[in-house]
Enzyme design. Sequence first.
Site, PDB file in Angstrom:
ATOM      1  N   MET A   1      -5.925  -2.686  -4.748  1.00  0.00           N
ATOM      2  CA  MET A   1      -5.788  -2.624  -3.289  1.00  0.00           C
ATOM      3  C   MET A   1      -5.186  -1.272  -2.885  1.00  0.00           C
ATOM      4  O   MET A   1      -4.995  -0.402  -3.727  1.00  0.00           O
ATOM      5  CB  MET A   1      -4.926  -3.771  -2.802  1.00  0.00           C
ATOM      6  CG  MET A   1      -5.646  -5.102  -2.776  1.00  0.00           C
ATOM      7  SD  MET A   1      -4.606  -6.352  -1.995  1.00  0.00           S
ATOM      8  CE  MET A   1      -5.810  -7.616  -1.670  1.00  0.00           C
TER       9      MET A   1
ATOM     10  N   ASP B   1       0.818  -1.216   0.000  1.00  0.00           N
ATOM     11  CA  ASP B   1       0.000   0.000   0.000  1.00  0.00           C
ATOM     12  C   ASP B   1       0.855   1.271   0.000  1.00  0.00           C
ATOM     13  O   ASP B   1       0.350   2.343  -0.334  1.00  0.00           O
ATOM     14  CB  ASP B   1      -0.910   0.035   1.240  1.00  0.00           C
ATOM     15  CG  ASP B   1      -1.789  -1.200   1.352  1.00  0.00           C
ATOM     16  OD1 ASP B   1      -2.084  -1.821   0.314  1.00  0.00           O
ATOM     17  OD2 ASP B   1      -2.179  -1.545   2.485  1.00  0.00           O
TER      18      ASP B   1
ATOM     19  N   GLN C   1      -1.978  -8.756  -6.561  1.00  0.00           N
ATOM     20  CA  GLN C   1      -1.020  -7.654  -6.344  1.00  0.00           C
ATOM     21  C   GLN C   1      -0.041  -7.948  -5.219  1.00  0.00           C
ATOM     22  O   GLN C   1       0.969  -7.274  -5.066  1.00  0.00           O
ATOM     23  CB  GLN C   1      -1.777  -6.366  -6.017  1.00  0.00           C
ATOM     24  CG  GLN C   1      -2.664  -5.910  -7.143  1.00  0.00           C
ATOM     25  CD  GLN C   1      -3.824  -5.054  -6.646  1.00  0.00           C
ATOM     26  OE1 GLN C   1      -3.815  -3.853  -6.803  1.00  0.00           O
ATOM     27  NE2 GLN C   1      -4.808  -5.683  -6.048  1.00  0.00           N
TER      28      GLN C   1
HETATM   29  O1  F6P Z   1      -2.387  -3.951   3.453  1.00  0.00           O
HETATM   30  C1  F6P Z   1      -2.219  -4.813   2.383  1.00  0.00           C
HETATM   31  C2  F6P Z   1      -3.543  -5.248   1.815  1.00  0.00           C
HETATM   32  O2  F6P Z   1      -3.297  -6.078   0.697  1.00  0.00           O
HETATM   33  C3  F6P Z   1      -4.494  -4.112   1.444  1.00  0.00           C
HETATM   34  O3  F6P Z   1      -4.165  -3.467   0.246  1.00  0.00           O
HETATM   35  C4  F6P Z   1      -5.822  -4.831   1.434  1.00  0.00           C
HETATM   36  O4  F6P Z   1      -6.878  -3.944   1.674  1.00  0.00           O
HETATM   37  C5  F6P Z   1      -5.668  -5.819   2.556  1.00  0.00           C
HETATM   38  O5  F6P Z   1      -4.278  -6.006   2.766  1.00  0.00           O
HETATM   39  C6  F6P Z   1      -6.303  -7.168   2.281  1.00  0.00           C
HETATM   40  O6  F6P Z   1      -6.189  -7.956   3.412  1.00  0.00           O
HETATM   41  P1  F6P Z   1      -6.518  -9.527   3.451  1.00  0.00           P
HETATM   42  O7  F6P Z   1      -5.287 -10.246   2.980  1.00  0.00           O
HETATM   43  O8  F6P Z   1      -6.821  -9.804   4.873  1.00  0.00           O
HETATM   44  O9  F6P Z   1      -7.663  -9.776   2.537  1.00  0.00           O
END
Ligand code: F6P
Length: 368
Positions: free
Chosen positions: A186, A144, A291
């Site tokens: 994301m 991010d 990503q």
């Molecule tokens: O912080 C990294 C990230 O990939 C964000 O971009 C996204 O919103 C979140 O983690 C997704 O989390 P999870 O792997 O719990 O779905």
Amino acid sequence: MATTKVKKIAVLTGGGDCPGLNAVIRAVSKTAMHDYGIEVWGIEDGYNGLITRRARKFDNLAVSGILTVGGSILGCSNKDNPFAQPMKVNGEIQYKNVSVECVQYMRDMEWDAMICIGGDGTMNISNKFMGMGVNIVGVPKTIDNDLAATDYTFGFNTAVATATEAIDKLHSTAMSHHRVMIVEMMGRYAGWLALEAGIAGGGDVILLPEIPFDIQYVADYCLDRSHKGKRFSIVVVSEGAKPKGGEMVVARTVPESPDPIRLGGIGHKIAHELEQITGLSCRATVLGHLQRGGSPTAYDRILSTRFGHAAARLVAEGRFGRMVSLRGHDVVDVPIEDAIAKLKLVPPDHPLIAAGRSIGTCFGDRAC
Ligand code: F6P
């Protein structure tokens, strides 16, 4: 070999995975072992391994051949928090502070310090452990790029490359079918990923959490392009983008996670609304965890290696409570507290936004 009082350390990959984690583990371990003769342990599955007492000792072989490998050889978990660990009691989730037991485990293992690789959640927990007397050095990770006190986190460049490739591919199908393609990225509350991939991929519209949009401006722009003979449009939207006066779209909540909100769904919402307003054929693609996966780019391999090397040196020199950071082209170090004070969001006057506006990119906040 350089001298140091530090004999034994542990390394941990906190939060979600990210390309470059293994490159950091490798650089930390090789620097610590080769330059200082420090023994290195790897904690399994982020803070979960600290809570459940799971770690393994690294030798040179264990950290060889992993530079190019995505994910983390140690495993990751973004559900564990030693200061509020979710536990099911009579079918209900309760939160328990198990930090004292974790510190006892570190003492039992005779680790002089820990290197915690992670984002804001990991740095927050690290900061609390520091308050209990634990020696910690941080390494900033996240696709991010929203961590304060560093210009770039490792993993971001790879995610931008993956997302850019996806936009390139969507271009050809959008052109063939004369469609509006909406691609959701994301990034949580920060639009860095959508901004950089959107510019790199030549997105016609880029929607960021930091710049609330008006769907009518986006629709007008896509129609205008269509009337001028550009019979397709690419709309790059950050998962945290929101309409003026509206809210972000939450995909689900994960109550047991230190970061319980999972954003997602804005891409499909926009596709539906644009189709209604314009009558153009619209399709949404959600890039999601693509990503976060795959082999790190050359840039991220180098940044991860520099970060890992610098972190091991900080530990050997006894400079705890610091996080390695990129400032311009230099790797420096900053207090860990600086990284958790607030998220680093895209300033609406960012030069890349100005450049985008000048080349005709629509950011959805005004007539384009
Ligand atoms: O912080 C990294 C990230 O990939 C964000 O971009 C996204 O919103 C979140 O983690 C997704 O989390 P999870 O792997 O719990 O779905």
